[in-house]
Design a protein around this motif. Structure first.
Motif: not given
Ligand SMILES: Nc1ncnc2c1ncn2[C@@H]1O[C@H](COP(=O)(O)OP(=O)(O)OP(=O)(O)O)[C@@H](O)[C@H]1O
Ligand SMILES: [Mg+2]
Lengths: 304, 238
Positions: A177, A186-194, A198, B75, B78, B103, B106
């Motif tokens: 992450a 933004d793509a990370c946020r769409l993966m559920g990554i806070d 991180v 987040h 999701v 990912l 995740f």
């Protein structure tokens, strides 16, 4: 000394120096990678690490002694403590600035640097502190070259820390992450990554590594002072840029190369050791002329 | 108990002073493919970004599976099964195909489940399995779109928001992507599909909305829209 002896001796010196540079450079490069901040307070985190280590050792040495057991415990505790200090600084100083123009957060970092520097200066009355450890000077000699066990252990410890970091970055979800955030938040946020979380973890890891270097420097040089972070901050920054800022293997490599260049630079005829900084920064400028992204950097070029 | 998966009520969204959405009302029901059509700049992507929480609405309400998610950060939505595949794919270039898929899951703790889902994705897009160790940035446009969708499927979406999945793809790849969308829908996923390619989208859609400068100007079931003279003239012509 024969030529071979000189080479061996400088290799040993360069590896030690390079270990310190690499450990500090990693924090620079990780923070830059994730929030594009050149964290000028990072050298001071290293210095704070040394002083926290000093305080912890004074307690721990009463229990575990001031040999390796005590030092390893001190190092681990200092890394955790300074990791949290890094997270707190990030939360208070940098997070509110993330949406602001780049220059604002850069100035914030300078302010944090000044605060840490002055804080430690006033607490310690600007005095050197003796970092007393009971490691002795045993080692191995090869010809006229003498390498202490302490030197060997410090370099090995650096290698261990880097291996752990490498595994963390490449094998764990948080590590992945971390790299992904430096590519597309933004793509990370769409993966559920806070993303904020991180970023906090990144500051923890970077600060902990700097603390490890700070404690090692105390052990190695035997004394610490409030301005010890300044030059190493510059050098680690140089190392990170050399390796390609944002690149983790780049910071490791850049630090080692810089350490080795500096120690071998002292051997060049007519260039004495007082010129070693000029030598290091000169190499940096040359490298940037021919490869602006650094040794292992990505090809994109961004203006700061 | 209603079968409404997603409901937007009077949603308004601004970028600074620019008003992008002016009161959107929209419903997506369980098992449907709903198409959201409109010209460039109409506000289609903004609608999806507002739903997933990447941008905040300034007024209105968004309900997802009976919960108010108007203020939820991206987040968190999701974690409830609302997955957004953004415009332009936004895959992680410089990381491998496999890492991209990792990912995608995740939020998942269980490595066994992760592996099962990855096998399912490889079943849908066999090319990804062949390329799993490769840098995702080196994939072709079509493969990148497959990766973007595969990454979303690593999450078991209850509602999938797809923003122009056919953009920039050769016709046979558009067919391929549309086939996968139909297949996903058949296996239970509800889909909100944004498309420039109205023809392809309306072939699949159970229902459709037409967006114009931030407002819904038309809505109907897929077949009727496909035959509607205004749609034919504006979006399906030649
Ligand atoms: N980040 C942004 N900042 C300012 N304005 C924006 C931003 N993103 C979109 N807009 C504006 O909001 C409006 C809606 O844009 P949006 O991207 O939602 O349109 P779209 O229907 O997806 O168009 P396209 O078919 O080209 O993708 C446009 O007028 C656009 O210029
Ligand atoms: Mg769009």
């Amino acid at each position: 000394m024969s030529n071979l002896d000189i080479i061996l001796q400088q290799l040993a010196n360069g590896l030690i120096l390079g270990s310190f540079y690499s450990l500090v450079a990693l924090g620079y490069t990780m923070v830059y990678g994730i929030i594009k901040l050149l964290n000028f307070a990072h050298g001071d985190i290293y210095m704070v690490g040394a002083f926290i280590g000093f305080s912890i050792l004074s307690v721990v040495s009463g229990i575990l002694g001031d040999g390796w057991t005590g030092i390893v415990a001190t190092m681990a505790l200092s890394m955790i403590a300074v990791g949290f200090i890094g997270v707190i600084i990030q939360r208070i100083a940098y997070r509110p600035m993330l949406q602001a123009p780049r220059l604002s957060i850069l100035i914030t970092a300078l302010a944090v640097s000044l605060i840490l520097y002055n804080l430690v200066m006033s607490i310690t009355d600007g005095e050197f502190k003796a970092f007393t450890v009971g490691l002795g000077y045993e080692g191995i000699s090869m010809g006229e070259v003498y390498i202490t066990f302490t030197q060997m252990v410090l370099v090995s410890a650096t290698a261990v820390l880097m291996t752990i970091l490498h595994l963390f970055i490449n094998k764990t979800m948080y590590g992945k992450a971390m790299r992904a955030i430096s590519i597309d938040q933004d793509a990370c946020r769409l993966m559920g990554i806070d993303v904020n979380r991180v970023i906090a973890v990144t500051f923890f890891v970077g600060s902990a590594l700097a603390a490890a270097a700070g404690v090692m420097a105390g052990v190695y040089y035997g004394s610490i002072h409030f301005f010890m972070g300044f030059v190493i901050g510059l050098k680690a920054f140089t190392a990170a840029v050399m390796g390609g800022i944002g690149s983790i293997p780049g910071a490791m490599l850049g630090g080692l190369i810089l350490g080795l260049l500096e120690s071998f630079g002292t051997q060049i005829p007519f260039i004495g050791s007082e010129w070693k900084d000029v030598f290091a920064f000169g190499i940096l400028i040359l490298l940037l002329v021919f490869k602006p992204t650094g040794l292992l950097g990505r090809t994109e070029i961004e203006r700061m | 108990m209603s079968d409404i998966v997603l409901q937007l009520q009077d949603i308004e969204t601004c970028y600074g002073k620019i008003v992008a959405l002016r009161g959107i009302n929209l419903v997506v029901k369980k098992g449907q493919i709903v198409a959201l059509l409109g010209a460039n700049g109409a506000g289609k992507s903004t609608t999806l970004r507002t739903i997933s929480g990447l941008v905040k609405s300034s007024a209105g309400k968004i309900m997802f599976l009976g919960n108010d998610i108007t203020r939820s950060p991206a987040h968190e939505t999701v974690r409830n099964g609302l997955i957004h595949v953004p415009e332009g794919r936004r895959i992680f270039k410089g990381m491998t195909v496999q890492e991209n898929l990792d990912l995608g899951s995740f939020t998942l703790k269980d490595d066994g489940v992760r592996k099962k889902r990855m096998e399912r994705v490889f079943g849908l897009f066999p090319i990804l399995e062949k390329r799993r160790k490769q840098d995702a940035g080196l994939l072709s446009g079509g493969e990148q779109q497959m990766l973007a969708m595969g990454r979303a499927l690593m999450n078991e979406p209850k509602l999938l928001l797809l923003d122009e999945p056919s953009m920039g793809l050769a016709p046979f790849l558009v067919q391929e992507i549309m086939r996968v969308i139909r297949q996903l829908n058949a296996s239970g996923a509800t889909i909100l599909l944004v498309e420039q390619n109205a023809k392809a989208a309306l072939k699949l859609a159970h229902y459709g909305y037409v967006l114009e400068t931030g407002k819904i100007v038309m809505e109907n079931d897929g077949n009727s829209l496909q035959n509607d003279a205004r749609i034919v003239n504006a979006y399906l012509g030649n």
